[in-house]
Scaffold this active site. Structure first.
Site, PDB file in Angstrom:
ATOM      1  N   HIS A 115       0.858  -1.184   0.000  1.00  0.00           N
ATOM      2  CA  HIS A 115       0.000   0.000   0.000  1.00  0.00           C
ATOM      3  C   HIS A 115       0.897   1.237   0.000  1.00  0.00           C
ATOM      4  O   HIS A 115       2.087   1.135  -0.262  1.00  0.00           O
ATOM      5  CB  HIS A 115      -0.999  -0.022   1.163  1.00  0.00           C
ATOM      6  CG  HIS A 115      -0.383  -0.049   2.528  1.00  0.00           C
ATOM      7  ND1 HIS A 115      -1.096  -0.026   3.680  1.00  0.00           N
ATOM      8  CD2 HIS A 115       0.908  -0.087   2.932  1.00  0.00           C
ATOM      9  CE1 HIS A 115      -0.302  -0.052   4.731  1.00  0.00           C
ATOM     10  NE2 HIS A 115       0.904  -0.095   4.298  1.00  0.00           N
ATOM     11  N   HIS A 116       0.336   2.390   0.293  1.00  0.00           N
ATOM     12  CA  HIS A 116       1.104   3.641   0.254  1.00  0.00           C
ATOM     13  C   HIS A 116       1.399   4.142   1.656  1.00  0.00           C
ATOM     14  O   HIS A 116       0.616   3.947   2.586  1.00  0.00           O
ATOM     15  CB  HIS A 116       0.315   4.717  -0.505  1.00  0.00           C
ATOM     16  CG  HIS A 116       0.156   4.418  -1.954  1.00  0.00           C
ATOM     17  ND1 HIS A 116       1.128   4.691  -2.881  1.00  0.00           N
ATOM     18  CD2 HIS A 116      -0.862   3.849  -2.647  1.00  0.00           C
ATOM     19  CE1 HIS A 116       0.723   4.323  -4.081  1.00  0.00           C
ATOM     20  NE2 HIS A 116      -0.490   3.797  -3.958  1.00  0.00           N
TER      21      HIS A 116
END
Length: 199
Positions: A115-116
């Site tokens: 994810h970020h």
């Protein structure tokens, strides 16, 4: 050394999962993503599993993968024997996803390995492998985040969001997921017996 540890070691030795993709890698990844979308719509478990194996996923015997699933980076996906993946499940294997034997992933489960970083000024990607132990049950619409290990026999209640490891034979629920019960430690069932081949 268990299957999960061997899988992580193989990923590190064979090829590190990419976090930053180059233009050609993006094109190749997009093509594989489209192919996985087609595989997810095929009419029989055997065809879906064959398609994933062609894309280098490691899938055990008597395992069922129901229609509408999504797999990201199948070559880093390992599923053990007699496990079930429900309709509409999302399996993100970009940083490595190991699912043990007799695991039940119910409908619309989401497992993320990448994810970020919301604090990074460039919104960089960050991730880690996810490991799901034997006899675990991830109930409908639960979300497992990167780096989490779900212990053997653990249960994640419907709609829970799991950001931390879950101890073996522990039932967790809520957002964020917290322990709510213990589970019987003497499990002997075989989910492979319940798979309906044409669904």
């Amino acid at each position: 050394m268990n299957v999960a540890e061997k899988n992580i070691i193989n990923i590190v030795q064979d090829e590190e999962p990419a976090v930053v993709a180059m233009p050609f890698d993006k094109l190749k990844g997009s093509f594989i993503y489209i192919i996985c979308g087609v595989i997810g719509r095929l009419p029989f478990h055997a065809l879906r599993i064959l398609g994933l194996r062609i894309l280098k996923a490691k899938i055990g015997k008597r395992t069922g993968i129901y229609r509408g699933f999504e797999v990201r980076r199948p070559r880093f996906l390992t599923i053990g024997n007699s496990s079930v993946v429900g309709h509409g499940a999302l399996l993100d294997a970009r940083c490595g996803l190991t699912i043990g034997d007799n695991v039940n992933l119910s409908n619309e489960v989401m497992i993320w390995t990448l994810h970020h970083d919301y604090n990074d000024r460039n919104f960089a990607q960050t991730g880690a492998p996810v490991i799901i132990g034997n006899y675990a049950w991830i109930c409908s619409r639960a979300i497992i985040l990167p780096g989490v290990t779900i212990g053997e026999g653990a249960v994640v209640a419907a709609g829970a969001v799991v950001a931390r490891d879950v101890a073996p034979y522990t039932v967790v629920g809520g957002v964020p997921a917290k322990p709510i019960a213990k589970r019987n430690e003497h499990l002997t069932y075989d989910l492979g017996d319940a798979i309906i081949p044409i669904i």
